[in-house]
Design a protein around this motif. Structure first.
Motif, PDB file in Angstrom:
ATOM      1  N   VAL A 247       0.840  -1.206   0.000  1.00 40.32           N
ATOM      2  CA  VAL A 247       0.000   0.000   0.000  1.00 40.32           C
ATOM      3  C   VAL A 247       0.870   1.248   0.000  1.00 40.32           C
ATOM      4  O   VAL A 247       0.594   2.230  -0.701  1.00 40.32           O
ATOM      5  CB  VAL A 247      -0.941   0.019   1.219  1.00 40.32           C
ATOM      6  CG1 VAL A 247      -1.592   1.379   1.375  1.00 40.32           C
ATOM      7  CG2 VAL A 247      -2.016  -1.041   1.072  1.00 40.32           C
ATOM      8  N   GLN A 248       1.956   1.215   0.774  1.00 39.83           N
ATOM      9  CA  GLN A 248       2.824   2.382   0.880  1.00 39.83           C
ATOM     10  C   GLN A 248       3.696   2.574  -0.361  1.00 39.83           C
ATOM     11  O   GLN A 248       3.988   3.707  -0.744  1.00 39.83           O
ATOM     12  CB  GLN A 248       3.716   2.259   2.116  1.00 39.83           C
ATOM     13  CG  GLN A 248       2.949   2.257   3.425  1.00 39.83           C
ATOM     14  CD  GLN A 248       3.866   2.255   4.625  1.00 39.83           C
ATOM     15  OE1 GLN A 248       4.553   3.230   4.929  1.00 39.83           O
ATOM     16  NE2 GLN A 248       3.910   1.135   5.335  1.00 39.83           N
ATOM     17  N   THR A 249       4.118   1.477  -0.973  1.00 41.88           N
ATOM     18  CA  THR A 249       5.035   1.591  -2.110  1.00 41.88           C
ATOM     19  C   THR A 249       4.328   1.683  -3.457  1.00 41.88           C
ATOM     20  O   THR A 249       4.827   2.323  -4.376  1.00 41.88           O
ATOM     21  CB  THR A 249       5.998   0.388  -2.148  1.00 41.88           C
ATOM     22  OG1 THR A 249       5.239  -0.831  -2.234  1.00 41.88           O
ATOM     23  CG2 THR A 249       6.856   0.349  -0.892  1.00 41.88           C
ATOM     24  N   SER A 250       3.171   1.028  -3.567  1.00 39.08           N
ATOM     25  CA  SER A 250       2.490   0.964  -4.862  1.00 39.08           C
ATOM     26  C   SER A 250       1.099   1.586  -4.858  1.00 39.08           C
ATOM     27  O   SER A 250       0.451   1.650  -5.901  1.00 39.08           O
ATOM     28  CB  SER A 250       2.374  -0.503  -5.314  1.00 39.08           C
ATOM     29  OG  SER A 250       3.638  -1.115  -5.351  1.00 39.08           O
ATOM     30  N   GLY A 251       0.629   1.995  -3.674  1.00 37.59           N
ATOM     31  CA  GLY A 251      -0.700   2.579  -3.594  1.00 37.59           C
ATOM     32  C   GLY A 251      -1.777   1.511  -3.530  1.00 37.59           C
ATOM     33  O   GLY A 251      -1.504   0.312  -3.659  1.00 37.59           O
ATOM     34  N   PRO A 252      -3.023   1.913  -3.334  1.00 36.41           N
ATOM     35  CA  PRO A 252      -4.125   0.962  -3.173  1.00 36.41           C
ATOM     36  C   PRO A 252      -4.412   0.115  -4.399  1.00 36.41           C
ATOM     37  O   PRO A 252      -5.094  -0.903  -4.305  1.00 36.41           O
ATOM     38  CB  PRO A 252      -5.320   1.858  -2.824  1.00 36.41           C
ATOM     39  CG  PRO A 252      -4.964   3.195  -3.405  1.00 36.41           C
ATOM     40  CD  PRO A 252      -3.485   3.318  -3.236  1.00 36.41           C
ATOM     41  N   GLU A 253      -3.909   0.532  -5.553  1.00 35.45           N
ATOM     42  CA  GLU A 253      -4.135  -0.250  -6.775  1.00 35.45           C
ATOM     43  C   GLU A 253      -3.011  -1.238  -7.051  1.00 35.45           C
ATOM     44  O   GLU A 253      -3.009  -1.905  -8.079  1.00 35.45           O
ATOM     45  CB  GLU A 253      -4.295   0.697  -7.975  1.00 35.45           C
ATOM     46  CG  GLU A 253      -5.501   1.628  -7.868  1.00 35.45           C
ATOM     47  CD  GLU A 253      -6.791   0.859  -7.626  1.00 35.45           C
ATOM     48  OE1 GLU A 253      -7.007  -0.155  -8.319  1.00 35.45           O
ATOM     49  OE2 GLU A 253      -7.568   1.259  -6.746  1.00 35.45           O
ATOM     50  N   GLY A 254      -2.063  -1.328  -6.140  1.00 35.19           N
ATOM     51  CA  GLY A 254      -0.970  -2.283  -6.306  1.00 35.19           C
ATOM     52  C   GLY A 254      -1.384  -3.674  -5.859  1.00 35.19           C
ATOM     53  O   GLY A 254      -2.569  -4.014  -5.797  1.00 35.19           O
ATOM     54  N   SER A 255      -0.413  -4.477  -5.498  1.00 34.09           N
ATOM     55  CA  SER A 255      -0.677  -5.871  -5.134  1.00 34.09           C
ATOM     56  C   SER A 255      -1.581  -6.007  -3.917  1.00 34.09           C
ATOM     57  O   SER A 255      -2.242  -7.039  -3.751  1.00 34.09           O
ATOM     58  CB  SER A 255       0.644  -6.593  -4.863  1.00 34.09           C
ATOM     59  OG  SER A 255       1.469  -6.592  -6.015  1.00 34.09           O
ATOM     60  N   SER A 256      -1.631  -4.997  -3.057  1.00 34.04           N
ATOM     61  CA  SER A 256      -2.444  -5.086  -1.841  1.00 34.04           C
ATOM     62  C   SER A 256      -3.925  -5.271  -2.152  1.00 34.04           C
ATOM     63  O   SER A 256      -4.673  -5.791  -1.328  1.00 34.04           O
ATOM     64  CB  SER A 256      -2.254  -3.829  -0.985  1.00 34.04           C
ATOM     65  OG  SER A 256      -2.737  -2.681  -1.660  1.00 34.04           O
ATOM     66  N   ARG A 257      -4.342  -4.855  -3.346  1.00 40.07           N
ATOM     67  CA  ARG A 257      -5.759  -4.983  -3.697  1.00 40.07           C
ATOM     68  C   ARG A 257      -6.178  -6.453  -3.794  1.00 40.07           C
ATOM     69  O   ARG A 257      -7.365  -6.780  -3.778  1.00 40.07           O
ATOM     70  CB  ARG A 257      -6.047  -4.269  -5.019  1.00 40.07           C
ATOM     71  CG  ARG A 257      -5.584  -5.017  -6.262  1.00 40.07           C
ATOM     72  CD  ARG A 257      -5.746  -4.182  -7.517  1.00 40.07           C
ATOM     73  NE  ARG A 257      -5.551  -4.971  -8.725  1.00 40.07           N
ATOM     74  CZ  ARG A 257      -4.378  -5.355  -9.199  1.00 40.07           C
ATOM     75  NH1 ARG A 257      -3.275  -5.019  -8.550  1.00 40.07           N
ATOM     76  NH2 ARG A 257      -4.307  -6.069 -10.305  1.00 40.07           N
TER      77      ARG A 257
END
Length: 203
Positions: free
Chosen positions: A177-187
């Motif tokens: 979330v911190q490195t790639s934002g909410p649209e990154g792998s955390s989604r």
């Protein structure tokens, strides 16, 4: 005339000055540490934000390190309350508790894009002998053990490994979330957890 430094606010029970000094200091320090980092904020700024002074701060807390540990323990109390909620809302249904744990963490990822305060503190404070590390480690281990107990009660084929895998997915999602934002792998956190839980299911 009142001798209080904050006479108007003190009279208002809804004002910050009506909150006991220790609580104000811990709350203000937690907010400032989160915003500026532990090394990026000093006790003068904390005392000012808490509407008190350094003398009171050091009387309540012997050092900035002690204050930091108090803020982290406050975080652990709030985060640890999830287990009471799970047991209350899904008594006797470990599978439902596990599902709700995932949903709870999904919500936290969305609400706390800055990541976990405890993990952030551990990363910023590289000295492993710092007292904050003991607070972080104790909490993280206790959370993992509580999760393993739920996994076991839910009938997982390997509850210890499942708990470790879910814990790793959560920590990774927080970083993502911190490195790639909410649209990154955390989604993909929810479906990753669901797939992992299913892989360990004995049903």
């Amino acid at each position: 005339m009142s001798s209080s430094k904050f006479p108007d606010k003190a009279a208002d029970l809804s004002s910050p000055a009506a909150i006991p000094p220790r609580e104000r200091i811990v709350s203000s320090a937690a907010d400032l540490f989160r915003k500026f980092g532990i090394r990026g904020i000093g006790v003068d700024a904390i005392a000012e934000a808490a509407q008190t002074n350094k003398m009171t701060l050091y009387r309540k807390f012997g050092s900035k390190d002690e204050l930091l540990c108090a803020t982290l323990r406050q975080v652990t109390q709030r985060a640890g309350a999830i287990w009471d909620e799970l047991e209350r809302d899904f008594a006797g249904d470990a599978a439902a508790q596990l599902k709700r744990w995932v949903e709870f963490q999904v919500d936290r990822l969305e609400q706390e894009p800055g990541g976990c305060d405890l993990a952030n503190a551990a990363v910023e404070l590289r000295d492993s002998d710092h007292p904050a590390h003991a607070v972080v480690q104790e909490f993280k281990n206790s959370q993992r053990n509580r999760l393993a107990a739920v996994c076991e009660a839910a009938g997982s084929s390997n509850p210890e490994l499942l708990a470790d895998t879910l814990s790793l997915l959560l920590e990774g999602a927080r970083v993502s979330v911190q490195t790639s934002g909410p649209e990154g792998s955390s989604r993909r956190f929810r479906e990753s957890c669901e797939a992992t839980i299913a892989a360990f299911s004995t049903k």
